[in-house]
Every structure is written in structure tokens, then in C-alpha cells.
Design an enzyme around this catalytic site. Structure first.
Site, PDB file in Angstrom:
ATOM      1  N   GLU A 176       0.814  -1.226   0.000  1.00 18.83           N
ATOM      2  CA  GLU A 176       0.000   0.000   0.000  1.00 18.83           C
ATOM      3  C   GLU A 176       0.848   1.276   0.000  1.00 18.83           C
ATOM      4  OE1 GLU A 176      -2.896  -0.012   3.148  1.00 18.83           O
ATOM      5  OE2 GLU A 176      -3.948  -1.744   2.342  1.00 18.83           O
ATOM      6  N   GLU A 374      -5.091  -8.700   1.031  1.00 23.59           N
ATOM      7  CA  GLU A 374      -5.689  -8.317   2.319  1.00 23.59           C
ATOM      8  C   GLU A 374      -7.176  -8.087   2.094  1.00 23.59           C
ATOM      9  OE1 GLU A 374      -4.103  -5.014   4.628  1.00 23.59           O
ATOM     10  OE2 GLU A 374      -2.053  -5.571   4.104  1.00 23.59           O
TER      11      GLU A 374
HETATM   12  C1  BGP Z   1      -4.043  -1.991   5.651  1.00 20.36           C
HETATM   13  C2  BGP Z   1      -2.630  -2.238   6.082  1.00 20.36           C
HETATM   14  C3  BGP Z   1      -2.485  -3.116   7.273  1.00 20.36           C
HETATM   15  C4  BGP Z   1      -3.625  -3.116   8.264  1.00 20.36           C
HETATM   16  C5  BGP Z   1      -4.984  -2.984   7.612  1.00 20.36           C
HETATM   17  C6  BGP Z   1      -6.139  -2.708   8.570  1.00 20.36           C
HETATM   18  O1  BGP Z   1      -4.146  -0.705   5.142  1.00 20.36           O
HETATM   19  O2  BGP Z   1      -1.843  -2.782   5.047  1.00 20.36           O
HETATM   20  O3  BGP Z   1      -1.224  -2.858   7.819  1.00 20.36           O
HETATM   21  O4  BGP Z   1      -3.377  -2.344   9.348  1.00 20.36           O
HETATM   22  O5  BGP Z   1      -5.020  -2.003   6.623  1.00 20.36           O
HETATM   23  O6  BGP Z   1      -6.284  -1.336   8.805  1.00 20.36           O
HETATM   24  P1  BGP Z   1      -6.243  -0.692  10.238  1.00 20.36           P
HETATM   25  O7  BGP Z   1      -5.120  -1.341  10.946  1.00 20.36           O
HETATM   26  O8  BGP Z   1      -5.997   0.752  10.025  1.00 20.36           O
HETATM   27  O9  BGP Z   1      -7.573  -0.951  10.848  1.00 20.36           O
END
Ligand code: BGP
Length: 471
Positions: A176, A374
Site C-alpha cells: 500500500e 488483504e
Molecule cells: C491496511 C494495512 C495493514 C492493516 C490494515 C487494517 O491498510 O496494510 O497494515 O493495518 O489495513 O487497517 P487498520 O489497521 O488501520 O484498521
């Protein structure tokens, strides 16, 4: 009714043999041990020292889920819940405490152990080089603002390929990469908390260049694996088909998706974005040969992170010409009436988005080989769903995953080149500014009980899905 023990004859959504079933995680969010065995500081360690108040409940990155110590048990659990693959990231500042120069042999030992342990359990390691965690020493010289950081990154990437490339066959240059641009240089949710569009563009541009350069190095080494990038592709749906709304969605898409997708897959930047940067005087500094490097070194494999859609409309009001330049000069975000929400994270749930992304890749990006890298649901206060045995009955997560998998399946039937599904994440992990507020894992982590792990209902459900190649 969702059963965690689906007999094979009841599988309605069947996925191809060899489909990658697993989950993803990142170093800073799981390893803990942030200042032991010679690890250098990264921007998260530093920001937490400066402003612990910016992290929910004052919980920082110093001792996140203890994967550094518990990786053997964790990998055993991964196997137990059906993983055939898992993505981790290497902590740059663990391997190179100063970001460059002297290497930390303890880190080499740790990542070798993790990779070997995974292979011993038939879990394929997918390894990402950069997940939001700039070594502090390099941030001090400007981080991605500086070309020196690209040089340091090339040396770091080459070292990783050399050390681990005999066993790791799926590499990713960044996770990302738009997020550190947004967080660090536009909207103030990552260090260095700068709000400056010109710098944001330079940072984005250098990140893309670093990716192309790492790809070039990897290919020159002939290690027989694949290399790609992981992008959060957030479809930008227009409020209506009115040309003004459509234009807003095209520009939002160019800023947040195509800025990285086009150079990564096609080796070139979207003209809509370049036009704006030229018109507004925000073109980055580009050195001779850069564009050639980007053109020639595109990815083999694309990871798609998908959580929520973006909905946009034409601007309601004329933007303030004296305010700082922001991408929102060209569109407004729009809240669709009746949308379904994950209220814990404040994100819309829209399963079809995953299909729209895969279809776009098939139609407009040469059907590049890809996988869902993800997708997941962060939920607050999951303890209340614990049964008497301590297992979290997270039927909502099973519904969330199966809802998305149905659309992945439809995309597959229509010819999408999607090869797997990785959930965010294996175990509850530390979530940047949100610390341990929202829980995402197949496995719960009790931070008050020495990070004790317990598989949730969704973990066993996933095992069944992976073993049956469907549900
Ligand atoms: C994505 C990232 C992760 C993870 C996930 C969940 O953007 O790659 O590292 O954290 O989101 O988001 P958050 O942790 O902000 O709830």
C-alpha cells in the site's frame, strides 16, 4: 446458516487446486521486540516516543504480538487453520539498524528461522520488503523525499534477495505505497506528519521508482521467483452517471489507485494525473533514465488489498484557492444512503467491490496474475463474543469473508487471473494509530495475558474452506 464443518459434497463455491489460502501481516504490527537484538528505530518507534497520545490507549509498537518470540507456535497454528501461504514483511530497521551500512546478523538469523519454519510446515512465505516502516536514520535525511533512500532501499532489497531468495519465491516491493503518502504527507496520520502536496508527489514518485529498481535487481539475479507489489485498490464509485460526477470519480481513481497501479503494471503514469500535476505546478523531480527504468521494470504479480469502496461526487462548493492543495480539490467524498457499515472501523462493507477490481484488472490491465492480499474486518470488543471455552464466535467475520469470496469466485468464473485469498490477518495485531482497538485475526491475542493465542471460530471455518478448496 454457516457451518464450520462443510462436507465436501456441500461445496458450492469451488476454487482451483493450488489456490493460495492464508493471511498477511507486517513486521511492526506483530514482531514486538522493537529494541532488542540490535534492531534500529523506525518511524513508529520514534513517533511513539514523541507523541504517545496519538496511539489509542497509549499502546505503541514496542511489544506488539511477540511474533519475534512466538513464531514457532504461530506457524504451527497457521498450519492448523489451513494456511498454505502467509505474507510477512521484513523489518528494514531490524536488518539494517541505520537503514544502510552495517547489517544485523541477529535479524538474518530470525528471518531465516521464520522462513525455514514455514517451509517445514508447507506454508509458502510471501515476503514484502516495505510495510510503512521507514528506518528512522533514513527519515532523518528525508525518507522517500530523498533519492539517497532509494539507494539504501536497493541495497536492502538486494541483500534480502541474496539472503533469502533461494527459498522465498514471491517477493513484494511495497505494501500500500499510497498510504505513507497520504498519512505522512497529506492527512497527518503517519510520521512525519507533513501536509504538503508537492512533497507528497515526490515521495510517491520515489516510491514507484524504488519499486522498479528493486524489480530490476531481482530479475537480474535469476532466482526463479516472482516479484510484485501490493496495492490497496479502492474503487471510486460516482454518485451518478452525470458527467460531473463521472469526472470526479475518474480523477479520484487517478490520484489514489492508478497513481501506483499504472506504473506498476504498465510502466507509465495516467495522463489525467500528469495533466493535473503539470497544470498545477506539482511535477516531481525526475532524473534522466527514471522513466525508462519504470517502463522496463514492471511487476509479475499484483497483490490486491480491499476493505472498502470510495464514493465520490462532483464538488459542492468552489475549493478555497488559498487552502493547501489537496486531491479533494477535484471531488467530494460522498456518503451513499443505505450503505452497510463496519461501524467499528467506520468503513463501508461492499463485497461486490472486490469483483469490480478483479474485472478491471482483467479488462484493462492485461489480466495480470493477482491475488487478494488483504481483506478483513476489524471489530472492537470481541471479548463479548467469547463462548464459555474462551473461543470467539465471530460469525460476522465468516459472513464477511464468505461474502467477498463469492464475488472472487464469480470473477474467477469469468476468467480473472486471481490466484489466492489472504485475510488480514492471522492473529489480532497492533493497528498503527488504532493499536489493539480493532481485532482482525483468525486467532485472538490476549494482551493482558502474555499475548495468549486462541483460535476463533473463523479460524476453524477457514481451515475447512482451505481444505475443501471452497465452501
Ligand atoms: C491496511 C494495512 C495493514 C492493516 C490494515 C487494517 O491498510 O496494510 O497494515 O493495518 O489495513 O487497517 P487498520 O489497521 O488501520 O484498521
Amino acid at each position: 446458516m454457516i457451518s464450520i464443518n462443510t462436507p465436501i459434497e456441500k461445496v458450492h463455491y469451488h476454487f482451483p487446486e493450488e489456490f493460495w489460502w492464508g493471511s498477511s501481516a507486517s513486521a511492526t504490527q506483530t514482531e514486538g521486540a522493537s529494541d532488542v537484538d540490535g534492531k534500529g528505530k523506525n518511524i513508529w518507534d520514534h513517533w511513539y516516543e514523541l507523541q504517545p497520545n496519538r496511539f489509542i490507549n497509549g499502546i505503541g509498537p514496542e511489544d506488539t504480538s511477540q511474533f519475534y518470540y512466538k513464531y514457532k507456535d504461530d506457524i504451527r497454528l497457521m498450519k492448523e487453520i489451513g494456511h498454505n501461504s502467509f505474507r510477512l514483511s521484513i523489518s528494514w530497521s531490524r536488518l539494517f539498524p541505520e537503514g544502510r551500512g552495517e547489517r544485523n546478523e541477529k535479524a538474518v538469523e530470525f528471518y531465516n528461522n521464520v522462513i525455514n519454519e514455514m517451509l517445514a510446515h508447507d506454508i509458502e512465505p510471501f515476503v514484502n520488503l516495505y510495510h510503512f516502516d521507514m528506518p528512522l536514520a533514513l527519515q532523518k535525511i528525508g525518507g522517500w523525499e530523498s533519492r539517497e533512500t532509494i539507494e539504501a532501499y536497493e541495497a536492502y532489497a538486494e541483500t534480502c534477495f541474496r539472503l533469502f531468495g533461494d527459498r522465498v519465491k514471491k517477493w513484494f516491493t511495497h505494501n500500500e505505497p499510497i498510504v505513507p503518502v497520504e498519512g505522512g504527507y497529506l492527512y497527518d496520520f503517519h510520521y512525519p506528519n507533513i501536509v504538503d502536496f508537492k512533497k507528497a508527489v515526490q515521495v510517491a514518485y520515489h516510491t514507484i521508482l524504488s519499486s522498479a529498481k528493486a524489480i530490476r535487481i531481482y530479475k537480474s539475479m535469476n532466482l526463479g521467483g516472482k516479484i510484485g507489489i501490493i496495492l490497496n485498490l479502492t474503487p471510486s464509485y460516482p454518485r451518478s452517471q452525470h458527467p460531473a460526477d463521472l469526472k470526479a470519480s475518474i480523477l479520484a481513481d487517478a490520484f489514489f489507485n492508478r497513481s501506483f497501479l499504472d506504473p506498476s503494471v504498465k510502466g507509465e503514469f495516467p495522463f489525467e494525473l500528469v495533466d493535473i500535476l503539470m497544470e498545477e505546478g506539482f511535477m516531481p523531480k525526475i532524473a534522466e533514465d527514471d522513466l525508462q527504468t519504470i517502463k522496463e521494470n514492471t511487476i509479475d504479480l499484483l497483490g490486491v488489498n480491499y476493505y472498502q469502496p470510495r464514493r465520490v461526487k462532483a464538488k459542492d462548493n468552489v475549493p478555497n484557492p488559498d487552502g493547501p492543495f489537496m486531491p479533494e480539490r477535484y471531488f467530494d467524498n460522498y456518503i451513499m444512503a443505505g450503505r452497510r457499515m463496519n461501524v467499528h472501523r467506520g468503513w463501508e462493507v461492499y463485497e461486490k467491490g472486490i469483483y469490480d477490481i478483479l474485472t478491471n484488472l482483467r479488462e484493462n490491465y492485461g489480466n495480470i496474475e493477482c491475488f487478494i492480499s488483504e481483506n478483513g474486518m476489524g471489530v472492537e470488543g470481541e471479548e463479548k463474543f467469547q463462548d464459555e471455552k474462551g473461543m470467539i464466535q465471530d460469525d460476522y467475520r465468516i459472513e464477511f469473508i464468505s461474502g467477498h469470496l463469492k464475488w472472487v469466485h464469480k470473477a474467477l468464473e469469468e476468467g480473472s487471473n486471481v490466484k489466492g485469498y489472504h485475510m488480514w490477518t492471522f492473529m489480532d495485531s497492533w493497528s498503527w494509530n488504532n493499536a489493539y482497538k480493532n481485532r482482525y485475526g483468525f486467532v485472538s491475542v490476549d494482551i493482558n495475558k502474555d499475548t495468549e493465542r486462541t483460535v476463533k471460530k473463523s479460524g476453524y471455518w477457514f481451515k475447512n474452506v482451505a481444505e475443501n478448496n471452497g465452501f
